[in-house]
Design a protein around this motif. Structure first.
Motif, PDB file in Angstrom:
ATOM      1  N   GLU A  49      28.362  43.476 -16.828  1.00 55.98           N
ATOM      2  CA  GLU A  49      29.004  44.131 -15.638  1.00 55.98           C
ATOM      3  C   GLU A  49      28.242  44.004 -14.184  1.00 55.98           C
ATOM      4  N   TRP A  53      29.645  41.958 -11.004  1.00 57.10           N
ATOM      5  CA  TRP A  53      29.650  42.865  -9.529  1.00 57.10           C
ATOM      6  C   TRP A  53      29.060  41.662  -8.733  1.00 57.10           C
ATOM      7  N   PRO A  70      42.685  46.993  -2.984  1.00 50.17           N
ATOM      8  CA  PRO A  70      42.714  47.165  -4.404  1.00 50.17           C
ATOM      9  C   PRO A  70      43.505  46.033  -5.102  1.00 50.17           C
ATOM     10  N   ASP A  73      41.088  43.034  -4.662  1.00 49.06           N
ATOM     11  CA  ASP A  73      40.040  43.221  -5.782  1.00 49.06           C
ATOM     12  C   ASP A  73      40.626  42.976  -7.117  1.00 49.06           C
ATOM     13  N   TYR A  74      41.570  43.264  -7.598  1.00 47.77           N
ATOM     14  CA  TYR A  74      42.549  43.075  -9.030  1.00 47.77           C
ATOM     15  C   TYR A  74      42.088  41.486  -9.195  1.00 47.77           C
ATOM     16  N   MET A  94      36.239  46.674 -16.891  1.00 44.56           N
ATOM     17  CA  MET A  94      36.042  47.322 -15.523  1.00 44.56           C
ATOM     18  C   MET A  94      37.301  47.570 -14.680  1.00 44.56           C
ATOM     19  N   LEU A  95      38.309  46.775 -14.922  1.00 43.68           N
ATOM     20  CA  LEU A  95      39.628  46.898 -14.296  1.00 43.68           C
ATOM     21  C   LEU A  95      40.074  48.285 -14.921  1.00 43.68           C
ATOM     22  N   ARG A  97      38.540  50.799 -15.910  1.00 44.98           N
ATOM     23  CA  ARG A  97      37.807  51.894 -15.351  1.00 44.98           C
ATOM     24  C   ARG A  97      38.026  52.043 -13.902  1.00 44.98           C
ATOM     25  N   LEU A  98      38.271  51.106 -13.135  1.00 39.19           N
ATOM     26  CA  LEU A  98      38.825  51.475 -11.931  1.00 39.19           C
ATOM     27  C   LEU A  98      40.161  51.852 -11.658  1.00 39.19           C
ATOM     28  N   ASP A 101      39.872  55.417 -12.489  1.00 42.10           N
ATOM     29  CA  ASP A 101      39.293  56.255 -11.392  1.00 42.10           C
ATOM     30  C   ASP A 101      40.307  56.300 -10.128  1.00 42.10           C
ATOM     31  N   ALA A 102      41.122  55.450  -9.979  1.00 41.76           N
ATOM     32  CA  ALA A 102      41.852  55.638  -8.863  1.00 41.76           C
ATOM     33  C   ALA A 102      43.197  56.321  -9.166  1.00 41.76           C
TER      34      ALA A 102
END
Length: 103
Positions: A49, A53, A70, A73-74, A94-95, A97-98, A101-102
């Protein structure tokens, strides 16, 4: 965590080694501050991870340090998965989780 300078053409193994060293430094500093590892270990990123990042930060720097939308970022994260197939499961996790979160 500090941003590690990326060497152009650095191998995934080198990036993982740098990320591992960075995480060990963070753990060491938190332990020196008297923090309980049971309280903070789960909040730290994994080595892969952290590599993702770092690669994402590099792409943002290359794009004039503009904060990505967004959608951008994707695309950046997907491109990292394409460029480094061994990171694909981490990128998709990670995607997910993002996205959670969104929404």
């Amino acid at each position: 965590m500090t941003s590690l300078p990326r060497r152009p053409g650095a191998s995934l193994e080198l990036l993982r080694a740098e990320a591992h060293d960075e995480l060990q430094t963070v753990v060491h500093e938190r332990l020196r501050e008297g923090q309980d590892p049971w309280d903070f270990m789960e909040e730290l990123p994994t080595v892969d991870e952290l590599v993702v990042w770092m690669l994402r930060a590099e792409r943002i720097r290359e794009d004039g340090e503009r904060t990505p939308t967004p959608a951008r970022d994707y695309r950046v994260l997907r491109q990292i998965a394409l460029d480094h197939p061994a990171l694909t499961p981490t990128v998709w996790r990670m995607l997910g989780r993002l996205g959670a979160d969104a929404g």
